[in-house]
Design a protein around this motif. Sequence first.
Motif, short mmCIF file in Angstrom:
data_model
loop_
_atom_site.label_atom_id
_atom_site.label_comp_id
_atom_site.label_asym_id
_atom_site.label_seq_id
_atom_site.Cartn_x
_atom_site.Cartn_y
_atom_site.Cartn_z
N PRO A 139 0.82 -1.22 0.00
CA PRO A 139 0.00 0.00 0.00
C PRO A 139 0.85 1.27 0.00
O PRO A 139 0.50 2.27 -0.64
CB PRO A 139 -0.83 -0.11 1.29
N PHE A 140 1.97 1.22 0.70
CA PHE A 140 2.88 2.37 0.72
C PHE A 140 3.42 2.64 -0.69
O PHE A 140 3.46 3.79 -1.14
CB PHE A 140 4.03 2.10 1.70
N ILE A 141 3.78 1.59 -1.40
CA ILE A 141 4.27 1.74 -2.78
C ILE A 141 3.16 2.28 -3.67
O ILE A 141 3.38 3.16 -4.50
CB ILE A 141 4.81 0.39 -3.31
N ILE A 142 1.94 1.80 -3.49
CA ILE A 142 0.80 2.28 -4.28
C ILE A 142 0.56 3.77 -4.00
O ILE A 142 0.30 4.55 -4.92
CB ILE A 142 -0.47 1.46 -3.94
N ILE A 143 0.66 4.17 -2.74
CA ILE A 143 0.48 5.59 -2.38
C ILE A 143 1.55 6.43 -3.06
O ILE A 143 1.26 7.49 -3.62
CB ILE A 143 0.51 5.77 -0.85
N ILE A 144 2.78 5.98 -3.04
CA ILE A 144 3.87 6.72 -3.70
C ILE A 144 3.61 6.83 -5.20
O ILE A 144 3.80 7.89 -5.80
CB ILE A 144 5.24 6.05 -3.40
N ILE A 145 3.17 5.75 -5.82
CA ILE A 145 2.86 5.78 -7.26
C ILE A 145 1.73 6.76 -7.54
O ILE A 145 1.81 7.56 -8.48
CB ILE A 145 2.52 4.36 -7.76
N CYS A 146 0.68 6.74 -6.72
CA CYS A 146 -0.44 7.67 -6.92
C CYS A 146 -0.01 9.12 -6.76
O CYS A 146 -0.41 9.99 -7.55
CB CYS A 146 -1.57 7.35 -5.94
N ILE A 147 0.81 9.40 -5.77
CA ILE A 147 1.31 10.76 -5.58
C ILE A 147 2.17 11.18 -6.76
O ILE A 147 2.06 12.30 -7.26
CB ILE A 147 2.09 10.87 -4.24
N SER A 148 3.00 10.26 -7.25
CA SER A 148 3.84 10.57 -8.41
C SER A 148 3.00 10.87 -9.64
O SER A 148 3.28 11.81 -10.39
CB SER A 148 4.78 9.41 -8.72
N VAL A 149 1.96 10.09 -9.86
CA VAL A 149 1.08 10.33 -11.00
C VAL A 149 0.38 11.68 -10.85
O VAL A 149 0.26 12.43 -11.81
CB VAL A 149 0.05 9.17 -11.14
N ALA A 150 -0.07 12.00 -9.64
CA ALA A 150 -0.73 13.28 -9.40
C ALA A 150 0.22 14.44 -9.68
O ALA A 150 -0.17 15.44 -10.31
CB ALA A 150 -1.26 13.34 -7.97
N ILE A 151 1.45 14.33 -9.24
CA ILE A 151 2.44 15.38 -9.49
C ILE A 151 2.72 15.50 -10.98
O ILE A 151 2.76 16.60 -11.52
CB ILE A 151 3.75 15.10 -8.70
N TYR A 152 2.86 14.38 -11.66
CA TYR A 152 3.10 14.40 -13.10
C TYR A 152 1.93 15.06 -13.83
O TYR A 152 2.12 15.89 -14.71
CB TYR A 152 3.32 12.99 -13.62
N GLU A 153 0.71 14.68 -13.47
CA GLU A 153 -0.47 15.25 -14.12
C GLU A 153 -0.55 16.76 -13.88
O GLU A 153 -0.88 17.52 -14.78
CB GLU A 153 -1.75 14.57 -13.63
N THR A 154 -0.26 17.19 -12.67
CA THR A 154 -0.28 18.62 -12.36
C THR A 154 0.78 19.35 -13.16
O THR A 154 0.52 20.42 -13.71
CB THR A 154 -0.05 18.84 -10.84
N ALA A 155 1.96 18.77 -13.24
CA ALA A 155 3.04 19.40 -14.00
C ALA A 155 2.71 19.45 -15.48
O ALA A 155 3.01 20.43 -16.16
CB ALA A 155 4.35 18.65 -13.78
#
Length: 181
Positions: free
Chosen positions: A40-56
């Motif tokens: 779950p921690f890895i999934i959370i990191i992936i989701c945060i990374s995707v959110a940052i990428y999408e925002t950028a």
Amino acid sequence: MAGNKRNNKSKHDPEEDKGILAVLRKIIVIISILMLTVFPFIIIIICISVAIYETASEKTVRLDKPETAFFSADKPYGSYLYLQKVNDNTYKVLSEEESADKRLSWDDETFCYYDDGANCYVYYSTYKKEWRYWYKNISSDYGYNGWMKYGEGGWIIEDKKGEWIPLPEDYDRSNMWFIDE
């Protein structure tokens, strides 16, 4: 006796089963802990990374005005920038309105001078000691970058990677001008 030894070797030792089962239980417990905590921690990191990428990546959409975060709020030439035409697409800065061919107004939102006729923002980079231009119909294609400058080789533009490249020939340059000092 020889037959007795054979029987001992063929018999299955239940103590060995207990050892194997204990190891399997430990493996199952470790896998369960990993699935409940680490994954779950890895999934959370992936989701945060995707959110940052999408925002950028949203910042690379077509802009109507240039990014202003790096500009000084100072009006280096006052509320208006007066320019005198040198030739077809070259101007020089005047200290006063007298004999000005072009008058650019200061835009408080972008901290740049604006030329309504050319649909262009202009600012002087005191750090780089050069004029930079943001032609809406061209620069907007390059996201937050897209600033242009004019040099010996002609027009260059900052691409999405932040690198300066020659302005592609397919852009209309009929309203483009630059300041030569």
